[in-house]
Design a protein around this motif. Structure first.
Motif, PDB file in Angstrom:
ATOM      1  N   GLU A 165       0.856  -1.193   0.000  1.00  0.00           N
ATOM      2  CA  GLU A 165       0.000   0.000   0.000  1.00  0.00           C
ATOM      3  C   GLU A 165       0.887   1.236   0.000  1.00  0.00           C
ATOM      4  O   GLU A 165       1.912   1.252   0.665  1.00  0.00           O
ATOM      5  N   GLU A 166       0.466   2.242  -0.735  1.00  0.00           N
ATOM      6  CA  GLU A 166       1.213   3.502  -0.664  1.00  0.00           C
ATOM      7  C   GLU A 166       0.222   4.646  -0.539  1.00  0.00           C
ATOM      8  O   GLU A 166      -0.754   4.704  -1.269  1.00  0.00           O
ATOM      9  N   ASP A 167       0.464   5.552   0.430  1.00  0.00           N
ATOM     10  CA  ASP A 167      -0.478   6.661   0.598  1.00  0.00           C
ATOM     11  C   ASP A 167       0.040   7.907  -0.131  1.00  0.00           C
ATOM     12  O   ASP A 167       1.062   7.865  -0.817  1.00  0.00           O
ATOM     13  N   ASP A 168      -0.702   9.015   0.028  1.00  0.00           N
ATOM     14  CA  ASP A 168      -0.378  10.248  -0.696  1.00  0.00           C
ATOM     15  C   ASP A 168       0.995  10.809  -0.324  1.00  0.00           C
ATOM     16  O   ASP A 168       1.547  11.635  -1.040  1.00  0.00           O
TER      17      ASP A 168
ATOM     18  N   MET B 263       1.574  10.058  18.113  1.00  0.00           N
ATOM     19  CA  MET B 263       0.766  10.989  17.332  1.00  0.00           C
ATOM     20  C   MET B 263       1.655  11.996  16.612  1.00  0.00           C
ATOM     21  O   MET B 263       1.425  12.313  15.438  1.00  0.00           O
ATOM     22  N   ALA B 264       2.713  12.474  17.297  1.00  0.00           N
ATOM     23  CA  ALA B 264       3.607  13.452  16.670  1.00  0.00           C
ATOM     24  C   ALA B 264       4.293  12.830  15.454  1.00  0.00           C
ATOM     25  O   ALA B 264       4.416  13.461  14.402  1.00  0.00           O
ATOM     26  N   MET B 265       4.693  11.549  15.605  1.00  0.00           N
ATOM     27  CA  MET B 265       5.352  10.895  14.487  1.00  0.00           C
ATOM     28  C   MET B 265       4.395  10.740  13.308  1.00  0.00           C
ATOM     29  O   MET B 265       4.770  10.916  12.151  1.00  0.00           O
TER      30      MET B 265
ATOM     31  N   ASN C  61       2.695  12.422   7.839  1.00  0.00           N
ATOM     32  CA  ASN C  61       1.601  12.873   6.987  1.00  0.00           C
ATOM     33  C   ASN C  61       1.896  14.238   6.390  1.00  0.00           C
ATOM     34  O   ASN C  61       0.985  15.012   6.092  1.00  0.00           O
ATOM     35  N   GLY C  62       3.171  14.536   6.282  1.00  0.00           N
ATOM     36  CA  GLY C  62       3.572  15.738   5.563  1.00  0.00           C
ATOM     37  C   GLY C  62       3.366  17.044   6.307  1.00  0.00           C
ATOM     38  O   GLY C  62       3.290  18.101   5.690  1.00  0.00           O
ATOM     39  N   ASN C  63       3.281  17.001   7.651  1.00  0.00           N
ATOM     40  CA  ASN C  63       3.147  18.250   8.390  1.00  0.00           C
ATOM     41  C   ASN C  63       4.535  18.773   8.772  1.00  0.00           C
ATOM     42  O   ASN C  63       5.479  18.005   8.937  1.00  0.00           O
TER      43      ASN C  63
END
Lengths: 261, 372
Positions: B54-57, B318-320, B325-327
């Motif tokens: 699986e690969e996400d955005d 959560m931070a990780m 997620n690109g933040n």
């Protein structure tokens, strides 16, 4: 200025006013510890293996916390060696228990916070949760080791000829004095942090069985219990390391005086 | 000597008893499915399918694997019936579980034809590891600390019960008085704990006043800072599991969090000062104050650290996730760690302020007792 900066500034000023140079050092140690914690998160996000990262960061945190507060050389060294030993034992305990309890990652209570986030990120969350549990106990290990080492070094100062066996017993006695209050620090620290979660449980009327098997609840309680185990183990280990250090010192001293003759 | 030996034997006997009872409890939780209303499945056979990539955005690559679990139900009206459940787990496993042969899990049963149950996996059963760790803590505590260990455990257990009562009380008032409830709870907590640890005497009274004073001062300083900075950069919306007004809840959390550490510190400082005064009664109030400050400034740093790691390390997963997620680092910090850092800072202020407070109160009010 933002609230967080002003609060930090107030803390810095108070620490310097109350503790002078020692206060300034403690504040710096706190800042550096934050930097190390953030570094650990970033490194894991860059796919460095979580456990080795945690061990290295953990040792650095212990060294920083212990050597940057004002203690004498002997008690600082003893506290550091003992807390490092506790850290290693703790890793050996936390890794199998976290695998067994299956509490990695997030629970159904987190779904609102997770909205819009992809959770399939290819990093093993069992290891991340293990790292979290280890990191959250670091402060408690350092504090307990320092308290015992300082107490023993004070006893040594007053009774320089105390036998190593008696010293071991003294370590346990000092430990008995601090264990009650340290447990309370842990209890309130953790429960203060989880207040919202517990209110959630009663608000949504979880059954007793549901709470006992809830992923987040079990993961948080395990963290408290790991911290308690580490504090308990710190007491005899620090006392034992202190006796080894004193025995070594005395042997060297005896040899030196023997050479002089 | 014989009395001592006998005493030792009694302690050892008690410890073995705790060990055996605890062991039975741990064993019991592995076989307590009958106590649960939700159906529990015991996995006896696992068939693993092929993994899919699986690969996400954000180009995070993960693998998902399907597994077919065969087993039987342990409790309830379907007890003993065989069933097959399919389950998907990922490499990261943040929201899913990888089950093995021997795992016990809660299932939701949808329907049942003549012989075959249809069900989906709900969640793993986790009470056994929980009870095991509790057993380990109590066993170690009694082995190393003996009676003091028992007292320490008792005070934690009593505080736990009080905490539960307060939470139920909070629920019954819909959280409208959260700060009042937990504020008064803090007073009861501190009184009870110090009474158990020190006993009812002047030393306990001074410690209690210092504890409550230090904690209250830290909240007052925090509220003043909040007022003058207009709470700029306070992300109440980033708090987790919030089901009521977040601001009072945040203050109540901070209050409880710092209470234990301030109590720890004042106990240390004041008991050292009492011991000092007993050994050297000729010391003046000024000298006592000075030694108090000396002791306090060595222990305040490590104590702030304890709370810092408890409050902030918890945000690691959560931070990780935010970072992956690109933040940006700044946004990740604000949304996950900033509230924990603010809590540590407020608690830190309480811990530091308790040092002069403890030294002053001890130097001022201890004298009378020693003279009398």
């Amino acid at each position: 200025m933002s609230t967080i900066n002003v609060l930090g500034l107030v803390l810095l000023i108070l620490m310097v006013l109350v503790g002078g140079k020692a206060g300034l050092q403690s504040f710096l140690a706190l800042l550096l510890n934050f930097g190390l914690l953030f570094l650990a998160i970033v490194l894991v996000a860059f796919h460095f293996p979580p456990l080795p990262v945690t061990l290295v960061v953990g040792l650095l945190v212990l060294a920083l916390t212990i050597f940057m507060s004002s203690g004498d050389d002997l008690s600082s060294t003893v506290a550091f060696l003992a807390s490092a030993a506790v850290l290693v034992i703790l890793v050996l305990l936390i890794v199998p228990v976290e695998h067994w309890a299956l509490v990695q990652g997030f629970g159904p209570e987190d779904s609102e916070d997770l909205e819009g986030l992809s959770v399939l990120i290819g990093i093993n969350f069992v290891q991340v949760t293990t790292a979290t549990a280890i990191l959250s106990t670091l402060g408690a290990i350092a504090e307990a080791a320092m308290a015992i080492a300082a107490g023993l070094s004070e006893i040594l100062e007053q009774h320089p000829q105390v036998t190593t066996k008696a010293l071991l017993g003294d370590g346990i006695t000092v430990g008995k004095q601090i264990i009650g209050t340290t447990f309370n620090t842990l209890f309130f620290g953790f429960f203060g942090g989880f207040l919202a979660l517990f209110i959630w449980f009663t608000g949504v009327h979880y059954s007793f069985g549901e709470i006992l098997n809830d992923k987040i609840f079990v993961s948080e309680i395990l963290m408290i219990l790991f911290a308690m185990v580490s504090v308990i183990l710190t007491v005899p280990i620090t006392a034992w390391v202190m006796t080894r250090a004193v025995a070594g010192q005395r042997r060297r001293a005896a040899k030196r005086s023997g050479d002089e003759k | 000597m014989q009395g001592l030996l006998k005493n030792r034997r009694v302690t050892l006997g008690l410890w073995l008893l705790v060990l055996v009872i605890g062991g039975l409890l741990v064993w019991g939780t592995a076989h307590n499915a009958g106590l649960y209303r939700d159906p529990i499945m015991q996995v006896t056979h696992v068939q693993t399918g092929t993994a899919t990539k699986e690969e996400d955005d954000f180009h995070n690559v993960d693998r998902q694997t399907k597994q077919v679990l065969r087993g039987h139900i342990l409790n309830g009206k379907y007890r003993g019936q065989k069933l097959t459940v399919t389950n998907t787990y990922s490499l990261s496993g943040a929201m899913d579980q990888h089950y093995h042969k021997g795992s016990q899990l809660f299932v939701v049963i949808h329907q049942h034809r003549a012989s075959q149950l249809t069900a989906t996996a709900k969640d793993a059963k986790r009470d056994t590891p929980l009870v095991f760790m509790l057993w380990l803590v109590v066993g170690l505590l009694l082995l190393i600390m003996q009676f003091s260990g028992f007292m320490a455990f008792l005070s934690v257990a009593l505080n736990g019960v009080l905490f539960l009562i307060a939470i139920i009380l909070n629920g019954s008032t819909q959280g409208a008085r959260v700060l009042w409830i937990f504020g008064s709870l803090a007073v009861v907590f501190a009184t009870l704990t110090l009474w158990l640890v020190i006993g009812a005497n002047r030393q306990m009274l001074i410690t209690l006043v210092t504890t409550l004073g230090g904690t209250a001062l830290s909240l007052i300083v925090a509220l003043l800072v909040f007022h003058f900075t207009h709470e700029k950069g306070m992300y109440y919306e980033s708090m987790q599991y919030v089901t009521q007004l977040p601001r009072p809840l945040f203050l109540a959390e901070t209050l409880l969090g710092s209470l234990g550490a301030v109590m720890d510190e004042s106990t240390d400082i004041i008991s050292s000062l009492f011991a000092l005064k007993r050994e050297r009664p000729e010391l003046s109030a000024r000298q006592v104050f000075k030694s108090g400050r000396q002791i306090g400034s060595t222990i305040m740093g490590p104590l702030i650290n304890v709370l810092f790691f408890i409050f902030v390390a918890d945000t690691f997963p959560m931070a990780m996730l935010y970072l992956k997620n690109g933040n940006s680092w700044g946004y990740t910090f604000s949304m996950n760690m900033s509230m924990g850092v603010v809590q540590s800072l407020i608690s830190g202020i309480g811990i530091v302020l308790a040092v002069p407070l403890a030294s002053y109160l001890a130097s001022r009010f201890m004298v009378k007792k020693v003279r009398a």
